[in-house]
Design an enzyme around this catalytic site. Structure first.
Site, PDB file in Angstrom:
ATOM      1  N   CYS A 198       0.817  -1.222   0.000  1.00 19.98           N
ATOM      2  CA  CYS A 198       0.000   0.000   0.000  1.00 19.98           C
ATOM      3  C   CYS A 198       0.847   1.266   0.000  1.00 19.98           C
ATOM      4  O   CYS A 198       0.639   2.174  -0.812  1.00 19.98           O
ATOM      5  CB  CYS A 198      -0.984  -0.012   1.165  1.00 19.98           C
ATOM      6  SG  CYS A 198      -0.242   0.157   2.809  1.00 19.98           S
ATOM      7  N   HIS A 249      -2.626   1.429   6.758  1.00 15.67           N
ATOM      8  CA  HIS A 249      -2.967   1.349   5.333  1.00 15.67           C
ATOM      9  C   HIS A 249      -3.144   2.751   4.772  1.00 15.67           C
ATOM     10  O   HIS A 249      -3.555   3.674   5.477  1.00 15.67           O
ATOM     11  CB  HIS A 249      -4.254   0.537   5.136  1.00 15.67           C
ATOM     12  CG  HIS A 249      -4.532   0.175   3.718  1.00 15.67           C
ATOM     13  ND1 HIS A 249      -3.689  -0.621   2.971  1.00 15.67           N
ATOM     14  CD2 HIS A 249      -5.561   0.517   2.894  1.00 15.67           C
ATOM     15  CE1 HIS A 249      -4.194  -0.770   1.750  1.00 15.67           C
ATOM     16  NE2 HIS A 249      -5.332  -0.088   1.686  1.00 15.67           N
ATOM     17  N   HIS A 261      -5.896   2.032  -4.203  1.00 15.23           N
ATOM     18  CA  HIS A 261      -4.887   1.548  -3.257  1.00 15.23           C
ATOM     19  C   HIS A 261      -4.438   0.155  -3.668  1.00 15.23           C
ATOM     20  O   HIS A 261      -5.114  -0.538  -4.449  1.00 15.23           O
ATOM     21  CB  HIS A 261      -5.451   1.526  -1.830  1.00 15.23           C
ATOM     22  CG  HIS A 261      -6.648   0.613  -1.653  1.00 15.23           C
ATOM     23  ND1 HIS A 261      -6.784  -0.242  -0.597  1.00 15.23           N
ATOM     24  CD2 HIS A 261      -7.774   0.434  -2.403  1.00 15.23           C
ATOM     25  CE1 HIS A 261      -7.927  -0.906  -0.679  1.00 15.23           C
ATOM     26  NE2 HIS A 261      -8.551  -0.513  -1.774  1.00 15.23           N
TER      27      HIS A 261
END
Length: 291
Positions: A198, A249, A261
């Site tokens: 990520c 994240h 993402h």
């Protein structure tokens, strides 16, 4: 006229007809190789100046034609004209040329046709290495990926002109760039188009626009300035908690309540909504990095 010359002419004509049938706007593209040492001329005829002399076996890209038995071709970095009498045509051929994408959000596909899978979306002005032709399609390398782009979206030679889009924000440019990596696999600690985690994805995208960020999601949360959720703009970085740390994240807001993402759950770069139960519950905040 010899049978060999007739055959060459028919093959070339078939290439053109095939391209025209596909779309009226498409260049008529095929490949050819010289059967002997041949002069490349500035116009369709021997009374035109010689630009260069191509050796026997030189491969080239063939554009629209013929014009009085002459074809416009691209060989050794130059556009010019060659007589069909000295060319051996093929719809598919390996070539070597440099060029750039002349279009916005042009799709690179896995094969020479619109029914082939989309590998990535290119950006205007992006450099490409042309390695072959297949009818009206170029086989290219670009952005670390090999695939096919229609020839009418690629200009050969050095880039000229500016992007057609006007009043495009840096955030919109960032999102357009990020979208081209849709489907790239999630790879732990990955930070390249061969695979992203990520934060590797987000840092790679921002770095491509000259914005240096920290490497981890928690680190990137220290970059830029804080943005309230109600004030999100396209291109802002959005952050989420995880079971192991406060910030676990990160993605990039693309507008309409969605973000792009690299998802470990999905296994690739994808798009989700901030309103989905998990992401709504785990949402921490946003940072504006690109200004």
């Amino acid at each position: 006229m010899s049978k060999k010359k007739i055959l060459r002419t028919l093959v070339a004509a078939a290439l053109c007809c095939c391209a025209i049938a596909g779309t009226a706007a498409a260049d008529c593209i095929g490949g050819a190789a010289t059967t002997t040492e041949v002069n490349l001329r500035s116009g369709a005829g021997t009374d035109n100046s010689i630009l260069l002399t191509a050796a026997r076996g030189s491969s080239m890209i063939v554009e629209s034609g013929p014009e009085n038995g002459w074809y416009r071709v691209y060989v050794n970095g130059n556009w010019g004209y060659m007589s069909a009498d000295y060319l051996s045509f093929a719809e598919t051929m390996d070539v070597s040329a440099a060029g750039w994408v002349n279009g916005t959000d042009v799709r690179m596909r896995s094969g020479a046709g619109t029914d082939s899978a989309i590998l990535r979306v290119t950006s205007f002005g992006e450099s490409v290495e042309v390695t072959g032709v297949d009818g009206v399609w170029y086989r290219v390398n670009a952005g670390g990926v090999s695939g096919y782009i229609r020839s009418d979206y690629v200009e050969l030679g050095e880039r000229t002109g500016e992007a057609p889009a006007a009043n495009v924000t840096v955030g919109q440019q960032i999102v357009a760039f990020a979208r081209q990596y849709m489907g790239v696999p999630y790879v732990w600690a990955g930070s390249s188009p061969s695979g992203f985690d990520c934060s590797g994805f987000v840092s790679y995208v921002f770095k491509s626009f000259g914005y240096q960020t920290n490497r981890t999601a928690a680190g990137i949360y220290k970059n830029g300035t804080a943005v309230d959720k109600s004030e999100l703009q396209i291109g802002d970085a959005v952050f989420f908690a995880s079971s192991s740390e406060a910030i676990g994240h990160v993605g990039i807001y693309i507008g309409d309540g969605q973000f792009i993402h690299s998802s470990s759950g999905a296994g690739y770069v994808t798009i989700n909504s901030l309103d989905e139960s998990y992401y709504s519950r785990m949402y921490v905040g946003a940072r504006r990095i690109a200004v």
